[in-house]
Design a protein around this motif. Structure first.
Motif, mmCIF file in Angstrom:
data_model
loop_
_atom_site.group_PDB
_atom_site.id
_atom_site.type_symbol
_atom_site.label_atom_id
_atom_site.label_comp_id
_atom_site.label_asym_id
_atom_site.label_seq_id
_atom_site.Cartn_x
_atom_site.Cartn_y
_atom_site.Cartn_z
ATOM 1 N N GLY A 1 0.817 -1.225 0.000
ATOM 2 C CA GLY A 1 0.000 0.000 0.000
ATOM 3 C C GLY A 1 0.842 1.263 0.000
ATOM 4 O O GLY A 1 0.335 2.361 0.232
ATOM 5 N N HIS A 2 2.140 1.098 -0.287
ATOM 6 C CA HIS A 2 3.101 2.210 -0.211
ATOM 7 C C HIS A 2 2.660 3.445 -0.976
ATOM 8 O O HIS A 2 2.831 4.570 -0.506
ATOM 9 N N GLN A 3 2.082 3.238 -2.174
ATOM 10 C CA GLN A 3 1.760 4.398 -3.008
ATOM 11 C C GLN A 3 0.684 5.274 -2.385
ATOM 12 O O GLN A 3 0.534 6.425 -2.766
ATOM 13 N N GLY A 4 -0.050 4.748 -1.424
ATOM 14 C CA GLY A 4 -1.104 5.551 -0.793
ATOM 15 C C GLY A 4 -0.619 6.291 0.442
ATOM 16 O O GLY A 4 -1.393 6.949 1.111
ATOM 17 N N MET A 5 0.662 6.165 0.743
ATOM 18 C CA MET A 5 1.167 6.718 2.015
ATOM 19 C C MET A 5 1.850 8.065 1.821
ATOM 20 O O MET A 5 2.943 8.130 1.290
ATOM 21 N N VAL B 1 -8.904 -2.589 -4.338
ATOM 22 C CA VAL B 1 -7.729 -3.143 -5.026
ATOM 23 C C VAL B 1 -6.605 -2.140 -5.251
ATOM 24 O O VAL B 1 -5.433 -2.507 -5.216
ATOM 25 N N THR B 2 -6.946 -0.869 -5.477
ATOM 26 C CA THR B 2 -5.875 0.106 -5.719
ATOM 27 C C THR B 2 -5.852 1.239 -4.720
ATOM 28 O O THR B 2 -4.895 1.993 -4.651
ATOM 29 N N GLY B 3 -6.916 1.378 -3.929
ATOM 30 C CA GLY B 3 -6.970 2.496 -2.995
ATOM 31 C C GLY B 3 -7.188 3.794 -3.749
ATOM 32 O O GLY B 3 -7.614 3.795 -4.897
ATOM 33 N N ALA B 4 -6.893 4.896 -3.093
ATOM 34 C CA ALA B 4 -6.977 6.211 -3.741
ATOM 35 C C ALA B 4 -5.717 6.962 -3.335
ATOM 36 O O ALA B 4 -5.736 7.768 -2.407
ATOM 37 N N PRO B 5 -4.599 6.671 -4.050
ATOM 38 C CA PRO B 5 -3.321 7.254 -3.642
ATOM 39 C C PRO B 5 -3.340 8.777 -3.538
ATOM 40 O O PRO B 5 -2.662 9.341 -2.694
ATOM 41 N N MET B 6 -4.147 9.442 -4.365
ATOM 42 C CA MET B 6 -4.180 10.907 -4.312
ATOM 43 C C MET B 6 -4.803 11.422 -3.025
ATOM 44 O O MET B 6 -4.672 12.586 -2.687
ATOM 45 N N ARG B 7 -5.519 10.562 -2.327
ATOM 46 C CA ARG B 7 -6.142 10.996 -1.074
ATOM 47 C C ARG B 7 -5.559 10.258 0.129
ATOM 48 O O ARG B 7 -6.191 10.163 1.164
ATOM 49 N N ASN B 8 -4.370 9.696 -0.033
ATOM 50 C CA ASN B 8 -3.714 9.036 1.100
ATOM 51 C C ASN B 8 -4.487 7.797 1.563
ATOM 52 O O ASN B 8 -4.564 7.498 2.742
ATOM 53 N N MET C 1 -6.417 3.390 11.255
ATOM 54 C CA MET C 1 -7.653 3.257 10.465
ATOM 55 C C MET C 1 -8.378 4.596 10.342
ATOM 56 O O MET C 1 -8.999 4.882 9.313
ATOM 57 N N ARG C 2 -8.298 5.442 11.362
ATOM 58 C CA ARG C 2 -8.945 6.761 11.274
ATOM 59 C C ARG C 2 -8.359 7.559 10.110
ATOM 60 O O ARG C 2 -9.066 8.234 9.389
ATOM 61 N N ASN C 3 -7.022 7.457 9.928
ATOM 62 C CA ASN C 3 -6.366 8.169 8.825
ATOM 63 C C ASN C 3 -6.972 7.795 7.484
ATOM 64 O O ASN C 3 -7.084 8.627 6.589
ATOM 65 N N VAL C 4 -7.356 6.526 7.344
ATOM 66 C CA VAL C 4 -7.897 6.055 6.070
ATOM 67 C C VAL C 4 -9.372 6.426 5.956
ATOM 68 O O VAL C 4 -9.815 7.019 4.963
ATOM 69 N N ALA C 5 -10.141 6.115 7.016
ATOM 70 C CA ALA C 5 -11.593 6.312 6.955
ATOM 71 C C ALA C 5 -11.946 7.788 6.768
ATOM 72 O O ALA C 5 -12.899 8.122 6.062
ATOM 73 N N ARG C 6 -11.168 8.674 7.376
ATOM 74 C CA ARG C 6 -11.414 10.109 7.289
ATOM 75 C C ARG C 6 -11.413 10.603 5.841
ATOM 76 O O ARG C 6 -12.110 11.539 5.490
ATOM 77 N N GLN C 7 -10.586 9.959 5.006
ATOM 78 C CA GLN C 7 -10.458 10.421 3.618
ATOM 79 C C GLN C 7 -11.478 9.779 2.683
ATOM 80 O O GLN C 7 -11.593 10.178 1.534
ATOM 81 N N MET C 8 -12.199 8.754 3.159
ATOM 82 C CA MET C 8 -13.117 8.043 2.261
ATOM 83 C C MET C 8 -14.409 8.821 2.066
ATOM 84 O O MET C 8 -14.907 9.466 2.986
ATOM 85 N N THR C 9 -14.967 8.710 0.855
ATOM 86 C CA THR C 9 -16.256 9.358 0.605
ATOM 87 C C THR C 9 -17.368 8.421 1.087
ATOM 88 O O THR C 9 -17.142 7.222 1.274
ATOM 89 N N ALA C 10 -18.564 8.987 1.275
ATOM 90 C CA ALA C 10 -19.707 8.185 1.735
ATOM 91 C C ALA C 10 -19.977 7.064 0.725
ATOM 92 O O ALA C 10 -20.325 5.946 1.100
ATOM 93 N N GLU C 11 -19.784 7.391 -0.542
ATOM 94 C CA GLU C 11 -20.036 6.398 -1.594
ATOM 95 C C GLU C 11 -19.038 5.245 -1.490
ATOM 96 O O GLU C 11 -19.409 4.073 -1.618
#
Lengths: 192, 263
Positions: free
Chosen positions: A162-166, B185-192, B240-250
């Protein structure tokens, strides 16, 4: 036979003299190049110095959240008695905590960071801050931001899938704004 | 060839070259171990020995006083990848008995339709950590808190190992044809945001992250919202807060529905 041993005449002798002269010039040129490179390295090293850390400090990566300076409530920017600012952060798979660091411009700042799991990297774009966060060790870096603005702070050491998301952000605000924020809270971040 | 001995102080070449080398070594040691460290005011060295030790890299424990204590309970579990990975039949047996009181919500086989988490096949470290956090108050839930309050550390380990031992039962909502959302699968790298799968099991596992397949969508959504708002904060160092905070409701909706349909 005489013509072969006499260096100043004959086809061989002339060639040797030319070769020796050229060799001297190339030697001089390479010495000059080496000299320029050494001077460049010395200049950059002194002018934009990122000094190797003066002290080796350790911190147990598995218990950072239990006690010591890297507990959750102590992370972020702290205004010290001497007017300088200490910023504490941790890197973990796959985020920095705090996600957004807020610091004043034109103020001596010490960044103290460590890793909670694997090796991460801490790089602040537009500055010479670039270090590894090694689990077990505290990275301690002095820095001074010239002007307000925003910098990105990506993890620059492959730390897992997950490095690219950090990555995190550094928000540089002016001194008065920072002091006003610090008046009401002891540890500052810009996490929304 | 000279008959003179090469390695002898009487040989001027030898003595001069050795002398110069020793002088360079001594000068660099003095400069590197004493002079340069003392030139750095931010090191706050207490003397020459301190300078030598710090320059030589003698490790010291980080000792920064005046840490701000937390205003709320945080998790006190020391999470390692090896935690509770060893099967222990006796422990599992005790856990099975203890787990009878959990069955009303979590199902006799560790699976239920009550929108409470399915525990069958869950990583033991995860169940143990959550029980421990309920007990210490780092995580609060009106139903779970009183259950965990009286459990001993060993009991929590036993229950956790028992549930880890139970086979995962696919829920009635399994749909393996569902395309995984991008965030998984890929996350959202632009939003951490790293991919969910990089910690929760499909791609890689991070110690302490639960297996989410087959969990109720209502539960997953509620937890993500609680992490995002800060209502739940027993995740160590805000991972987990770091991740959830950036997620949209959708995205939260997509993730909840996707994991519910996974085995």
């Amino acid at each position: 036979m005489t013509s072969e041993t006499d260096h100043s005449h004959g086809p061989h002798g002339l060639g040797e003299a030319v070769a020796a002269r050229i060799e001297r010039r190339w030697a001089a040129l390479s010495i000059v190049i080496v000299g320029v490179l050494v001077c460049m390295a010395a200049f950059i090293g002194i002018h934009q110095a990122t000094m190797p850390q003066g002290r080796v400090e350790t911190a147990d990566p598995t218990t950072l959240h239990l006690s010591g300076e890297f507990v959750e409530s102590n992370l972020g920017s702290a205004l010290e008695a001497d007017g300088s600012v200490t910023v504490r952060a941790i890197g973990q798979q796959y985020s920095f905590t705090p996600q957004c660091l807020v610091v004043p411009a034109d103020t001596p700042i010490t960044i103290r960071a460590t890793s909670a799991d694997v090796v991460h990297g801490l790089l602040i774009e537009g500055t010479n801050i670039n270090t590894m966060l090694v689990p077990g060790y505290v990275s301690d870096l002095p820095i001074r931001f010239k002007s307000p603005g925003e910098h990105v702070m990506p993890c620059q050491e492959f730390c897992g899938i997950g490095h690219q998301g950090m990555w995190g952000k550094v928000q540089v605000v002016d001194q008065t704004a920072f002091r006003n924020m610090a008046a009401s809270k002891r540890r500052l971040t810009c996490v929304d | 060839m000279s008959e003179e001995k090469l390695y002898s102080l009487r040989n001027p070449w030898f003595s001069i070259s050795v002398g110069i080398t020793v002088a360079i070594a001594v000068l660099s040691a003095v400069a590197g171990l004493i002079w340069f460290p003392l030139l750095q005011p931010n090191l706050k060295l207490s003397g020459i020995w301190d300078a030598i030790c710090s320059a030589a890299g003698v490790p010291g424990l980080s000792t920064q006083a005046g840490a701000v204590p937390p205003a709320f309970k945080t998790s006190n579990v020391v999470m390692t990848p090896e935690m509770l990975t060893r099967q222990d039949q006796v422990s599992i047996g005790r856990g099975a008995t203890l787990a009878q009181r959990c069955a009303i919500c979590h199902g006799p086989q560790g699976v239920s339709d009550a929108n409470s988490p399915n525990l069958a096949g869950q990583y033991a470290a995860v169940t143990y950590k959550e029980l421990n956090d309920f007990k210490t108050g780092a995580r609060v839930n009106v139903v779970m808190t009183p259950f965990a309050a009286n459990m001993t550390d060993q009991e929590m380990r036993d229950v956790a190992l028992y549930y880890a031992y139970l086979p995962r039962v696919p829920s009635s909502l399994v749909n393996p044809n569902l395309t995984p959302p991008a965030i998984v699968v890929t996350g959202a790298p632009m939003r951490n945001i790293p991919p969910c799968g990089s910690c929760h099991g499909e791609i890689d596992v991070k110690a302490g992250s639960p297996w989410l397949g087959g969990q109720s969508a209502v539960y997953i959504k509620a937890q993500l919202q609680a992490f995002a708002s800060g209502a739940r904060r027993n995740d160590i160092s805000e991972q987990m807060r770091n991740v959830a905070r950036q997620m949209t409701a959708e995205e939260i909706d997509q993730v909840a529905r996707y994991y519910e349909a996974q085995p």
